[in-house]
Design a protein around this motif. Structure first.
Motif, PDB file in Angstrom:
ATOM      1  N   ASN A 126      39.338  48.940  49.737  1.00 49.90           N
ATOM      2  CA  ASN A 126      39.063  49.570  48.261  1.00 49.90           C
ATOM      3  C   ASN A 126      40.371  49.447  47.706  1.00 49.90           C
ATOM      4  OD1 ASN A 126      36.467  50.358  48.998  1.00 49.90           O
ATOM      5  ND2 ASN A 126      37.295  52.391  49.731  1.00 49.90           N
ATOM      6  N   HIS A 127      41.538  49.011  48.181  1.00 48.92           N
ATOM      7  CA  HIS A 127      42.826  48.685  47.092  1.00 48.92           C
ATOM      8  C   HIS A 127      42.361  47.410  46.490  1.00 48.92           C
ATOM      9  CE1 HIS A 127      44.742  51.678  49.389  1.00 48.92           C
ATOM     10  NE2 HIS A 127      45.042  51.322  50.359  1.00 48.92           N
ATOM     11  N   PHE A 128      41.686  46.705  46.605  1.00 46.59           N
ATOM     12  CA  PHE A 128      41.620  45.166  45.950  1.00 46.59           C
ATOM     13  C   PHE A 128      40.348  45.283  44.913  1.00 46.59           C
ATOM     14  CE2 PHE A 128      43.671  44.666  49.722  1.00 46.59           C
ATOM     15  CZ  PHE A 128      44.781  43.846  49.515  1.00 46.59           C
ATOM     16  N   THR A 129      40.884  44.925  43.941  1.00 47.23           N
ATOM     17  CA  THR A 129      39.777  44.485  42.598  1.00 47.23           C
ATOM     18  C   THR A 129      38.989  43.422  42.697  1.00 47.23           C
ATOM     19  OG1 THR A 129      41.312  45.868  41.203  1.00 47.23           O
ATOM     20  CG2 THR A 129      39.775  43.992  40.162  1.00 47.23           C
ATOM     21  N   ALA A 130      39.526  42.342  43.243  1.00 46.50           N
ATOM     22  CA  ALA A 130      38.895  40.933  43.567  1.00 46.50           C
ATOM     23  C   ALA A 130      39.162  40.505  44.882  1.00 46.50           C
ATOM     24  CB  ALA A 130      39.443  40.015  42.555  1.00 46.50           C
ATOM     25  N   ILE A 131      38.189  39.865  45.551  1.00 48.79           N
ATOM     26  CA  ILE A 131      38.324  39.141  46.828  1.00 48.79           C
ATOM     27  C   ILE A 131      37.800  37.646  46.788  1.00 48.79           C
ATOM     28  CG2 ILE A 131      37.707  39.236  49.215  1.00 48.79           C
ATOM     29  CD1 ILE A 131      37.911  42.069  49.273  1.00 48.79           C
ATOM     30  N   ILE A 132      38.659  36.778  46.749  1.00 52.65           N
ATOM     31  CA  ILE A 132      38.232  35.260  46.667  1.00 52.65           C
ATOM     32  C   ILE A 132      38.632  34.848  48.074  1.00 52.65           C
ATOM     33  CG2 ILE A 132      38.509  33.129  45.451  1.00 52.65           C
ATOM     34  CD1 ILE A 132      37.439  35.253  43.755  1.00 52.65           C
ATOM     35  N   GLY A 133      37.278  34.254  48.553  1.00 51.99           N
ATOM     36  CA  GLY A 133      37.488  33.732  49.877  1.00 51.99           C
ATOM     37  C   GLY A 133      37.224  32.048  49.965  1.00 51.99           C
ATOM     38  N   GLY A 134      37.246  31.754  51.212  1.00 52.13           N
ATOM     39  CA  GLY A 134      37.016  30.162  51.323  1.00 52.13           C
ATOM     40  C   GLY A 134      35.761  29.565  50.840  1.00 52.13           C
ATOM     41  N   ASP A 135      34.765  30.548  50.734  1.00 51.33           N
ATOM     42  CA  ASP A 135      33.272  30.038  50.213  1.00 51.33           C
ATOM     43  C   ASP A 135      33.058  30.663  48.879  1.00 51.33           C
ATOM     44  OD1 ASP A 135      33.228  32.838  51.038  1.00 51.33           O
ATOM     45  OD2 ASP A 135      31.607  32.600  52.285  1.00 51.33           O
ATOM     46  N   SER A 136      34.085  30.955  48.080  1.00 54.09           N
ATOM     47  CA  SER A 136      34.161  31.428  46.904  1.00 54.09           C
ATOM     48  C   SER A 136      33.986  30.428  45.714  1.00 54.09           C
ATOM     49  CB  SER A 136      35.108  32.487  46.497  1.00 54.09           C
ATOM     50  OG  SER A 136      34.848  33.692  47.194  1.00 54.09           O
ATOM     51  N   ALA A 137      34.644  29.384  46.055  1.00 49.95           N
ATOM     52  CA  ALA A 137      34.799  28.347  45.086  1.00 49.95           C
ATOM     53  C   ALA A 137      34.224  27.076  45.600  1.00 49.95           C
ATOM     54  CB  ALA A 137      36.052  28.267  44.484  1.00 49.95           C
ATOM     55  N   PRO A 138      34.260  25.789  44.968  1.00 51.53           N
ATOM     56  CA  PRO A 138      34.061  24.444  45.677  1.00 51.53           C
ATOM     57  C   PRO A 138      35.262  24.027  46.304  1.00 51.53           C
ATOM     58  CG  PRO A 138      33.249  24.518  43.342  1.00 51.53           C
ATOM     59  CD  PRO A 138      33.912  25.956  43.429  1.00 51.53           C
ATOM     60  N   THR A 139      36.279  24.430  46.023  1.00 47.52           N
ATOM     61  CA  THR A 139      37.483  24.103  46.690  1.00 47.52           C
ATOM     62  C   THR A 139      38.279  25.466  47.500  1.00 47.52           C
ATOM     63  OG1 THR A 139      38.885  24.327  44.816  1.00 47.52           O
ATOM     64  CG2 THR A 139      37.791  22.271  44.967  1.00 47.52           C
ATOM     65  N   PRO A 144      44.473  25.146  43.393  1.00 47.59           N
ATOM     66  CA  PRO A 144      44.892  26.249  42.750  1.00 47.59           C
ATOM     67  C   PRO A 144      43.796  27.061  42.184  1.00 47.59           C
ATOM     68  CG  PRO A 144      45.051  24.282  41.370  1.00 47.59           C
ATOM     69  CD  PRO A 144      44.832  23.780  42.514  1.00 47.59           C
ATOM     70  N   GLU A 145      42.495  26.365  42.081  1.00 45.16           N
ATOM     71  CA  GLU A 145      41.274  27.147  41.583  1.00 45.16           C
ATOM     72  C   GLU A 145      41.103  28.335  42.115  1.00 45.16           C
ATOM     73  OE1 GLU A 145      38.533  28.028  38.696  1.00 45.16           O
ATOM     74  OE2 GLU A 145      40.011  26.454  38.805  1.00 45.16           O
ATOM     75  N   PRO A 146      40.982  28.589  43.701  1.00 46.66           N
ATOM     76  CA  PRO A 146      40.703  29.927  44.048  1.00 46.66           C
ATOM     77  C   PRO A 146      41.874  31.029  43.687  1.00 46.66           C
ATOM     78  CG  PRO A 146      40.588  28.371  45.754  1.00 46.66           C
ATOM     79  CD  PRO A 146      40.973  27.699  44.630  1.00 46.66           C
ATOM     80  N   LEU A 147      42.900  30.610  43.489  1.00 46.23           N
ATOM     81  CA  LEU A 147      44.107  31.542  43.076  1.00 46.23           C
ATOM     82  C   LEU A 147      43.918  32.020  41.640  1.00 46.23           C
ATOM     83  CD1 LEU A 147      46.559  33.353  43.450  1.00 46.23           C
ATOM     84  CD2 LEU A 147      48.067  31.386  43.285  1.00 46.23           C
ATOM     85  N   ARG A 148      43.605  30.932  40.710  1.00 45.53           N
ATOM     86  CA  ARG A 148      43.307  31.066  39.510  1.00 45.53           C
ATOM     87  C   ARG A 148      42.327  32.239  39.251  1.00 45.53           C
ATOM     88  NH1 ARG A 148      44.380  24.796  37.916  1.00 45.53           N
ATOM     89  NH2 ARG A 148      46.635  24.889  37.515  1.00 45.53           N
ATOM     90  N   MET A 149      41.048  31.730  40.053  1.00 47.20           N
ATOM     91  CA  MET A 149      39.864  32.930  39.968  1.00 47.20           C
ATOM     92  C   MET A 149      40.359  34.272  40.452  1.00 47.20           C
ATOM     93  SD  MET A 149      36.972  30.360  41.935  1.00 47.20           S
ATOM     94  CE  MET A 149      35.796  31.679  42.027  1.00 47.20           C
ATOM     95  N   ALA A 150      41.174  34.272  41.345  1.00 42.24           N
ATOM     96  CA  ALA A 150      41.716  35.720  41.770  1.00 42.24           C
ATOM     97  C   ALA A 150      42.274  36.319  40.621  1.00 42.24           C
ATOM     98  CB  ALA A 150      42.707  35.584  42.983  1.00 42.24           C
ATOM     99  N   VAL A 151      42.972  35.739  39.822  1.00 44.01           N
ATOM    100  CA  VAL A 151      43.843  36.239  38.849  1.00 44.01           C
ATOM    101  C   VAL A 151      42.914  36.618  37.756  1.00 44.01           C
ATOM    102  CG1 VAL A 151      45.610  35.741  37.069  1.00 44.01           C
ATOM    103  CG2 VAL A 151      46.116  35.258  39.368  1.00 44.01           C
ATOM    104  N   ALA A 152      41.850  35.917  37.436  1.00 37.22           N
ATOM    105  CA  ALA A 152      41.215  36.028  36.334  1.00 37.22           C
ATOM    106  C   ALA A 152      40.102  37.335  36.715  1.00 37.22           C
ATOM    107  CB  ALA A 152      40.224  34.807  36.165  1.00 37.22           C
ATOM    108  N   ALA A 153      39.731  37.322  37.937  1.00 34.08           N
ATOM    109  CA  ALA A 153      38.857  38.530  38.402  1.00 34.08           C
ATOM    110  C   ALA A 153      39.585  39.601  38.125  1.00 34.08           C
ATOM    111  CB  ALA A 153      38.180  38.114  39.737  1.00 34.08           C
ATOM    112  N   CYS A 154      40.878  39.726  38.253  1.00 36.20           N
ATOM    113  CA  CYS A 154      41.720  40.913  38.235  1.00 36.20           C
ATOM    114  C   CYS A 154      42.107  41.347  36.813  1.00 36.20           C
ATOM    115  CB  CYS A 154      43.097  40.797  38.972  1.00 36.20           C
ATOM    116  SG  CYS A 154      42.681  40.818  40.777  1.00 36.20           S
TER     117      CYS A 154
END
Length: 221
Positions: A126-139, A144-154
């Motif tokens: 519950n501490h986390f606003t967004a969780i991006i995993g290895g199956d959340s993006a095509p890469t 860098p795309e998963p990290l960028r997705m995590a920042v955007a989702a936050c």
């Protein structure tokens, strides 16, 4: 400030459970078990990479066999929490960061379902606003795309990435996000060789490190 965390080797030591699961899927294929240091060295790039390394260690290249092992690994992975430990002080550091007003996210190459399962197991989900995993993006990381997705989702904006490995260092560099290195994880090279803004071994130090980075950014702004 947005603070994105890696999971395995950063917040939790999951290598014993990954090692156990790896040997179970190897046994399913009639292949010999590997020791913990060997399997630990394969961690960080996601399950398909791990399975490829397991087969490669046995001198095997077989896509059908790999697919079967990936499925077998996935079937066990969500429940594989019994041998995993959370690093001392990690939960308290997350609570302190939330209290300071930081937005927390996760960027891991572990699939989302087992990532959520182990975080729920340790009471930190519950501490986390967004969780991006290895199956959340095509890469996966180090793209860098998963990290960028995590920042955007936050919510987007100034961010820091807290990680432990060469994969995390490459990801942070590619995404243009400053890296804080947890030195007790799964890296294979000295932490000093990573491009970073800070290192820590004790989670008690992390809130202060991040507060100082946030203050310095506000001063510049």
């Amino acid at each position: 400030m947005i603070v994105i965390f890696d999971l395995d080797g950063t917040l939790i030591d999951s290598a014993p459970d990954i090692h156990k699961t790896a040997n179970e899927v190897l046994a399913d294929e009639g292949l010999g078990a590997l020791d913990l240091p060997t399997v630990r060295s394969f961690i960080g790039h996601g399950v398909p990479h791990l399975v490829g390394r397991l087969l490669g260690h046995h001198g095997i290249s077989d896509e059908a066999r790999a697919a079967r092992m990936i499925a077998g690994f996935g079937a066990r992975y969500e429940a594989a929490v019994g041998l995993t430990t959370i690093y001392a002080g990690a939960a308290g550091a997350l609570e302190a960061l939330k209290a300071q007003g930081h937005v927390l996210g996760l960027c891991t190459n572990k699939p989302v379902a087992p990532a959520r399962a182990v975080m729920r197991h340790f009471g930190i989900l519950n501490h986390f606003t967004a969780i991006i995993g290895g199956d959340s993006a095509p890469t996966r990381k180090p793209d860098p795309e998963p990290l960028r997705m995590a920042v955007a989702a936050c919510g987007g904006g100034p961010a820091l990435f807290v990680g432990d490995s060469e994969v995390d260092a490459a990801t942070a560099t590619a995404a243009g996000v400053p890296l804080i290195v947890h030195t007790e994880g799964y890296r294979k090279t000295p932490a000093e060789d990573f491009p970073h803004v800070a290192v820590f071994s004790d989670f008690a130090a992390l809130p202060g490190i991040i507060a100082a980075r946030a203050e310095a950014l506000e001063a510049v702004g």
